[in-house]
Design an enzyme around this catalytic site. Sequence first.
Site, mmCIF file in Angstrom:
data_model
loop_
_atom_site.group_PDB
_atom_site.id
_atom_site.type_symbol
_atom_site.label_atom_id
_atom_site.label_comp_id
_atom_site.label_asym_id
_atom_site.label_seq_id
_atom_site.Cartn_x
_atom_site.Cartn_y
_atom_site.Cartn_z
ATOM 1 N N GLU A 188 -56.544 -19.939 -42.120
ATOM 2 C CA GLU A 188 -56.311 -20.920 -41.111
ATOM 3 C C GLU A 188 -55.068 -21.935 -41.666
ATOM 4 O O GLU A 188 -54.998 -22.938 -41.965
ATOM 5 C CB GLU A 188 -57.635 -21.967 -41.515
ATOM 6 C CG GLU A 188 -58.838 -21.563 -40.922
ATOM 7 C CD GLU A 188 -60.177 -22.565 -41.067
ATOM 8 O OE1 GLU A 188 -61.010 -22.559 -40.174
ATOM 9 O OE2 GLU A 188 -60.037 -23.440 -41.980
ATOM 10 N N GLU A 292 -64.233 -17.275 -37.101
ATOM 11 C CA GLU A 292 -65.073 -18.015 -37.678
ATOM 12 C C GLU A 292 -65.726 -18.862 -36.554
ATOM 13 O O GLU A 292 -65.167 -19.500 -35.590
ATOM 14 C CB GLU A 292 -64.596 -18.886 -38.673
ATOM 15 C CG GLU A 292 -63.757 -18.495 -39.838
ATOM 16 C CD GLU A 292 -63.148 -19.364 -40.900
ATOM 17 O OE1 GLU A 292 -63.983 -20.641 -40.937
ATOM 18 O OE2 GLU A 292 -62.504 -19.027 -41.813
#
Length: 390
Positions: A188, A292
Amino acid sequence: MTGASSFSLFRVSVSAHQATRRPRALIAAVTAGILAVCTAIGGAPAPASAANTLSMRGADVSSLQRSLDLGARYYDAGGAARDPLDILRSVGVNYVRLRVWNNPASGYNNKSRVLAQARTARAKGLKVLVDFHYSDTWADPGKQYKPAAWAGHSLSQLRTDVYAFTYDVCSSLSGQGTPPDSVQIGNEINVGMLWNEGKVVNNDFAPLAGLLKQGYNATKACGGGIPVMIHTANADSNAHARWFYDGIRAQGVQWDITALSYYCMWHGTLSNLYDNIVDLRGRYGKPVVIAETAYPFTRDDADGEPNAIGDATCDGIGATWSGQAQEFDWVQNTARNAGAIGVFYWEPTWYAVRGNGWDPANINGTGNQWDNMAVFDWSGRVNPGVRWTP
């Protein structure tokens, strides 16, 4: 996924509604109809060559070994105690994602643990995605802490560090007969990694690009055919996604798969997700994976640690057993229809097991912020409606 402090950066209040489980064929039809309407009004252009199947049907099970070591038990929909990886395989999982931290205080998710988990997964016929955080703890949009061993290193030294660590883990996996099936360099990394040296400041992507190139080169030196993902939590904003991936591309960074996090509470509607996937596929000419996603099965909390996601729900779907299954179906359908090649559920096995806490520096003394988001309930029984589907 992220630690507690940065979750609040993306929290959105959404009204909750209860919903019953719909037949799978109806879910697919309704989703397709929604997307068709969006296309008709110009909200979501139809992809030119959408993938018809999700070839990467994944589960991030990074916390699983700790749960098992603490005596956690897992049960299938019929109530029979089984190995959790076998249960996941039986409902469609073909890939596991394993995060690797450099030297975490917990002693879990380090190189040796990842090697052991990879052996277990591959023995069960599961492929392995290795998720490098390049940190001793959580790395996410709100924090990208350097490993303690790299503290004070210059940008030049950090490039060497990234190459050496990536190659070491990858080659060790290969050496034990379980080479990674894919590798993710950074977790991320919306505004960079290994802050502050690798942070994107004033639109200067050069420092980050140098680090990403070393991760890419190390992976390819380990195995030329190993796909490399670059992962952001930019499913919410096509403008942000373009800014990031345009920025690294302009610096000559190479990657094989564009990876996104999508949590509907923070990242918006399914139609927005669809648009973003379609645009990124076309703009960069690379497959897209949702690395995710997750959805709550309850608003209740199993321990004293507040849930990362409490009251927020999406799409008129309640935080129920059936609602969790329905929303996951819809995310998969959206990704599939937009041409993505994979969807990973984040930490489906991390149910409320005392001692498997959120904070790696205090793993025994903290609770689990994800206990209402796993696909196993607080006694370890799997949600009977959840399926990973091609």
